[in-house]
Design a protein around this motif. Structure first.
Motif, PDB file in Angstrom:
ATOM      1  N   LYS A 206       0.859  -1.182   0.000  1.00  0.00           N
ATOM      2  CA  LYS A 206       0.000   0.000   0.000  1.00  0.00           C
ATOM      3  C   LYS A 206       0.890   1.225   0.000  1.00  0.00           C
ATOM      4  O   LYS A 206       1.768   1.356   0.857  1.00  0.00           O
ATOM      5  CB  LYS A 206      -0.890  -0.015   1.242  1.00  0.00           C
ATOM      6  CG  LYS A 206      -1.827   1.167   1.317  1.00  0.00           C
ATOM      7  CD  LYS A 206      -2.677   1.067   2.573  1.00  0.00           C
ATOM      8  CE  LYS A 206      -3.534   2.321   2.719  1.00  0.00           C
ATOM      9  NZ  LYS A 206      -4.246   2.300   3.998  1.00  0.00           N
ATOM     10  N   VAL A 207       0.690   2.105  -0.966  1.00  0.00           N
ATOM     11  CA  VAL A 207       1.509   3.317  -1.056  1.00  0.00           C
ATOM     12  C   VAL A 207       0.576   4.522  -1.141  1.00  0.00           C
ATOM     13  O   VAL A 207      -0.330   4.552  -1.985  1.00  0.00           O
ATOM     14  CB  VAL A 207       2.434   3.289  -2.298  1.00  0.00           C
ATOM     15  CG1 VAL A 207       3.347   4.507  -2.301  1.00  0.00           C
ATOM     16  CG2 VAL A 207       3.260   2.008  -2.341  1.00  0.00           C
ATOM     17  N   THR A 208       0.777   5.484  -0.261  1.00  0.00           N
ATOM     18  CA  THR A 208      -0.076   6.675  -0.229  1.00  0.00           C
ATOM     19  C   THR A 208       0.799   7.921  -0.262  1.00  0.00           C
ATOM     20  O   THR A 208       1.808   7.979   0.441  1.00  0.00           O
ATOM     21  CB  THR A 208      -0.897   6.714   1.086  1.00  0.00           C
ATOM     22  OG1 THR A 208      -1.368   5.420   1.378  1.00  0.00           O
ATOM     23  CG2 THR A 208      -2.065   7.676   0.984  1.00  0.00           C
ATOM     24  N   TYR A 223       4.488   3.973   2.924  1.00  0.00           N
ATOM     25  CA  TYR A 223       4.210   2.647   2.371  1.00  0.00           C
ATOM     26  C   TYR A 223       4.113   1.596   3.454  1.00  0.00           C
ATOM     27  O   TYR A 223       4.623   1.766   4.572  1.00  0.00           O
ATOM     28  CB  TYR A 223       5.281   2.252   1.339  1.00  0.00           C
ATOM     29  CG  TYR A 223       6.649   2.003   1.952  1.00  0.00           C
ATOM     30  CD1 TYR A 223       7.563   3.039   2.097  1.00  0.00           C
ATOM     31  CD2 TYR A 223       7.012   0.731   2.395  1.00  0.00           C
ATOM     32  CE1 TYR A 223       8.811   2.812   2.671  1.00  0.00           C
ATOM     33  CE2 TYR A 223       8.248   0.498   2.960  1.00  0.00           C
ATOM     34  CZ  TYR A 223       9.140   1.540   3.101  1.00  0.00           C
ATOM     35  OH  TYR A 223      10.366   1.320   3.679  1.00  0.00           O
ATOM     36  N   GLU A 297       5.149  -2.525  -8.079  1.00  0.00           N
ATOM     37  CA  GLU A 297       3.860  -1.832  -8.177  1.00  0.00           C
ATOM     38  C   GLU A 297       4.070  -0.491  -8.856  1.00  0.00           C
ATOM     39  O   GLU A 297       5.054   0.202  -8.588  1.00  0.00           O
ATOM     40  CB  GLU A 297       3.300  -1.623  -6.757  1.00  0.00           C
ATOM     41  CG  GLU A 297       1.958  -0.919  -6.684  1.00  0.00           C
ATOM     42  CD  GLU A 297       0.764  -1.799  -7.090  1.00  0.00           C
ATOM     43  OE1 GLU A 297       0.897  -2.554  -8.073  1.00  0.00           O
ATOM     44  OE2 GLU A 297      -0.278  -1.709  -6.435  1.00  0.00           O
ATOM     45  N   ILE A 299       3.159   3.276  -9.135  1.00  0.00           N
ATOM     46  CA  ILE A 299       2.508   4.271  -8.281  1.00  0.00           C
ATOM     47  C   ILE A 299       2.683   5.661  -8.895  1.00  0.00           C
ATOM     48  O   ILE A 299       3.581   5.905  -9.696  1.00  0.00           O
ATOM     49  CB  ILE A 299       3.063   4.266  -6.844  1.00  0.00           C
ATOM     50  CG1 ILE A 299       4.537   4.700  -6.824  1.00  0.00           C
ATOM     51  CG2 ILE A 299       2.905   2.897  -6.197  1.00  0.00           C
ATOM     52  CD1 ILE A 299       4.861   5.552  -5.636  1.00  0.00           C
ATOM     53  N   ASN A 411      -3.958   1.735  -4.667  1.00  0.00           N
ATOM     54  CA  ASN A 411      -2.688   2.302  -5.137  1.00  0.00           C
ATOM     55  C   ASN A 411      -2.789   3.049  -6.466  1.00  0.00           C
ATOM     56  O   ASN A 411      -1.781   3.595  -6.931  1.00  0.00           O
ATOM     57  CB  ASN A 411      -1.632   1.198  -5.287  1.00  0.00           C
ATOM     58  CG  ASN A 411      -1.219   0.633  -3.940  1.00  0.00           C
ATOM     59  OD1 ASN A 411      -1.328   1.310  -2.917  1.00  0.00           O
ATOM     60  ND2 ASN A 411      -0.766  -0.603  -3.940  1.00  0.00           N
TER      61      ASN A 411
END
Ligand code: GCB
Length: 606
Positions: A206-208, A223, A297, A299, A411
């Motif tokens: 999970k990356v925000t 992350y 991933e 992003i 994501n």
């Protein structure tokens, strides 16, 4: 949480993928005998197949593939099966079986053993099949799929036996639903086997983006890597890679923050910046004493901000110029089709649009990736279309589908808003509490994006709007009301937008307006169904949009629909819904050119 993230299957130095797409065996089970396949064990191994089968492509809807009307309108269980080999080289791996989606309720057997069940037509499901898979040998995969919708499925529907009479023979049934698109069914998205290392693997990432400097000189992401493993002795190494492959940042740790201090590349919407759709690769290597797993991933770094008066991306006001859409095309129905998807993105960019809503269900992950790469902003809608009743069991299923949707799409930089439903029957008092619960639940799992609900009742009756951050409305002046009366549209739409604003004090988005238009019908002065009427209606709506946009009330406009699409057969629909600015074959109507002029002008004024 409900579900781990169901990361999209990708190969990497530590992972291998095998596609199970292709032509499968298929058999519809007679609706009169819904237990037949289960009783006769059509899933049994090593049966050659379920029996008397026909060819069926995967991915695709099954409805329009054959010449048989009873299969097009089928309701009940259908059975798919196929044989495949699994290489003996996979003995050092764990193997997952994953479905991108299958509509609606699926039971899956591998070599006669039930391995997976899932309900819900638009989201992925998977399971570890290492224990069941026969390596270096043939395997049989069987899927029983039921497209029947009920009072607590999302979306809802009704299935009933019809009493025998002079018209209906014994065994007639009726499957009805109120939503305005064909209930296509089948294995709609890719079926994949993928391997991961045996002793540990990256189960979720999970990356925000948690900060973008006002002057864009720096940005910070946070992350969280979820590693599936039996032991505690593992580490994560993460790298952020530029598009040219250079390392922008790297560090150890399965959770953490990364600050890019030197003019990071931000993810920008289409036409808002030359570098729209910039993606970094977020590379994770999870390692223990024996082996390691890598997942990459994509992003994008961007901020989303909203309050009662504005909606911003990277600190700049963002005005949605877009579409409502459908996953729909000839023959394949709602099956994923990459040539179509790619053509659609090229057409979207041709119009100058910067956004669309995944009306009225989550779209294939492949489409979300395209949106990320093209800078197309997405309002991500759950399958809660036309909901009514608002019973506790429906609420429970609604919360689950929000969990699964956020888990899958968290994501994607393109996703800037969650839509918790379209056109609920939200004038009843119980709708208020129901949607407050769904909205609050969604905020609790993802506080980084606003929540909307797409409403259609008169503003003074609606109870759904209390739940949202952004008010979305569908408005058909000049079509479903004041039919044919072009001169009434501009004022009616403008007043309506202002009324919603006053009632709920939130930014307003028009998520639908439009007119059914038969490609090639022309008339002056315009009459309904002609290309002239569609463009006249659009121009009148534009006046209302321009006035309320300037007053800081309206944050976007989305025409209904990008393309014509299929519905159930009824006399109000002329070979489906014809509100597309493109035909179902993606040929432009006059409206496509009018919309294109407007969207490019809006883009230039930004
Ligand atoms: C709506 C619905 C959409 C329909 C459209 C129409 O308000 O949200 O699903 O297709 O109207 O054309 O009636």
């Amino acid at each position: 949480s409900c579900c781990h993230g169901l990361l999209y299957p990708k190969d990497s130095p530590t992972r291998e993928i095998k596609s199970l797409d292709g032509v499968w065996n298929f058999r519809a089970q007679p609706s009169l005998d819904p237990e037949q396949g289960f009783r006769e064990k059509w899933f049994d191994h090593p049966l050659q197949s379920t029996g008397d089968v026909i060819d069926m492509p995967v991915p695709s809807s099954f409805n329009d593939i054959t010449t048989d009307p009873s299969l097009r309108d089928f309701a009940g269980w259908v059975w798919y099966d196929r044989e495949f080999y699994a290489p003996s080289a996979w003995s050092d791996s764990r193997v997952f079986l994953r479905f991108g989606s299958a509509h609606y309720t699926a039971l899956v057997w591998l070599n006669g053993q039930e391995v997976l069940q899932h309900s819900g037509g638009h989201l992925p499901f998977e399971t570890d099949v290492s224990g069941t898979l026969q390596l270096g040998a043939a395997n049989r995969l069987t899927v029983a799929l039921n497209n029947t919708l009920g009072p607590t499925t999302i979306p809802q529907g009704a299935w009933n036996w019809i009493k025998e009479d002079d018209i209906y023979p014994a065994g007639s049934f009726d499957m009805s639903y109120t939503f305005d698109f064909f209930n296509y069914a089948g294995i709609h998205r890719p079926v994949t086997l993928y391997t991961v290392p045996k002793s540990l693997h990256v189960a979720d990432v999970k990356v925000t983006t948690i900060g973008v400097a006002q002057d864009y000189s720096s940005a910070t992401i946070q992350y969280e890597v979820n590693v599936a493993t039996d032991t505690d002795d593992f580490q994560c190494h993460v790298q952020l890679l530029e598009q040219d492959g250079t390392v922008a940042a790297e560090q150890d740790g399965c959770t953490g923050t990364i600050t890019l201090a030197e003019n990071p590349h931000l993810w920008w919407p289409y036409l808002m910046n030359e570098e729209y759709g910039y993606l970094y690769t977020f590379r994770v290597d999870a390692t223990n004493s024996q082996e390691s797993d890598q997942y990459n991933e994509n992003i994008g770094i961007r901020s989303v901000f909203w309050d009662d008066n504005s909606f911003k991306i990277n600190h700049q006001p963002f005005y949605f110029r877009g579409f409502g859409r459908h996953e729909d095309s000839n023959f394949r129905g709602k099956g994923l089709d990459l040539p179509l998807v790619t053509k659609d993105y090229n057409l979207i960019r041709w119009t100058g649009a910067n956004s669309y809503r995944t009306s009225h269900y989550p779209y294939a992950e492949e489409l979300m990736d395209f949106a990320d790469r093209n800078g197309i902003v997405i309002i991500d809608e759950c399958p809660g279309v036309n909901l009514e009743g608002f019973k506790p069991e429906l609420l429970a299923n609604h919360l689950t589908v929000m969990d699964e949707l956020v888990a899958r799409d968290k994501n994607h930089p393109s996703v800037v808003m969650w839509s918790i439903g379209n056109e609920p029957r939200s004038e009843v008092p119980e709708a208020k509490d129901y949607f407050i619960k769904v909205a609050n639940h969604t905020r609790s799992i993802d506080p980084s994006r606003p929540v909307t609900l797409v409403m259609f009742r008169p503003f003074d009756q609606d109870q759904g709007g209390y739940s949202v951050d952004i008010v979305s409305i569908n408005r058909y002046y000049g079509w479903y009301s004041q039919t044919g009366q072009i001169d009434l549209i501009a004022n009616a739409v403008e007043q309506d937008i202002r009324n919603w604003r006053t009632k709920f004090n939130k930014p307003v988005l028009v998520t639908e307006y439009g007119a059914d238009t038969i490609h090639g019908f022309h008339e002056v002065p315009s009459t309904i169904f002609t290309e002239e009427y569609q463009t006249d209606l659009m121009r009148e709506n534009f006046k209302a949009f321009d006035n309320t946009k300037e007053d800081g009330i309206l944050i976007g406009e989305m025409i209904w629909n990008f393309a014509d699409f299929m519905t159930v057969q009824e006399y109000k629909r002329v070979w489906g819904n014809r509100k597309g600015i493109f035909t179902r074959d993606r040929h432009p109507k006059a409206s496509a050119h009018i919309l294109r002029d407007r969207y490019w002008k809006l883009a230039q004024d930004e």
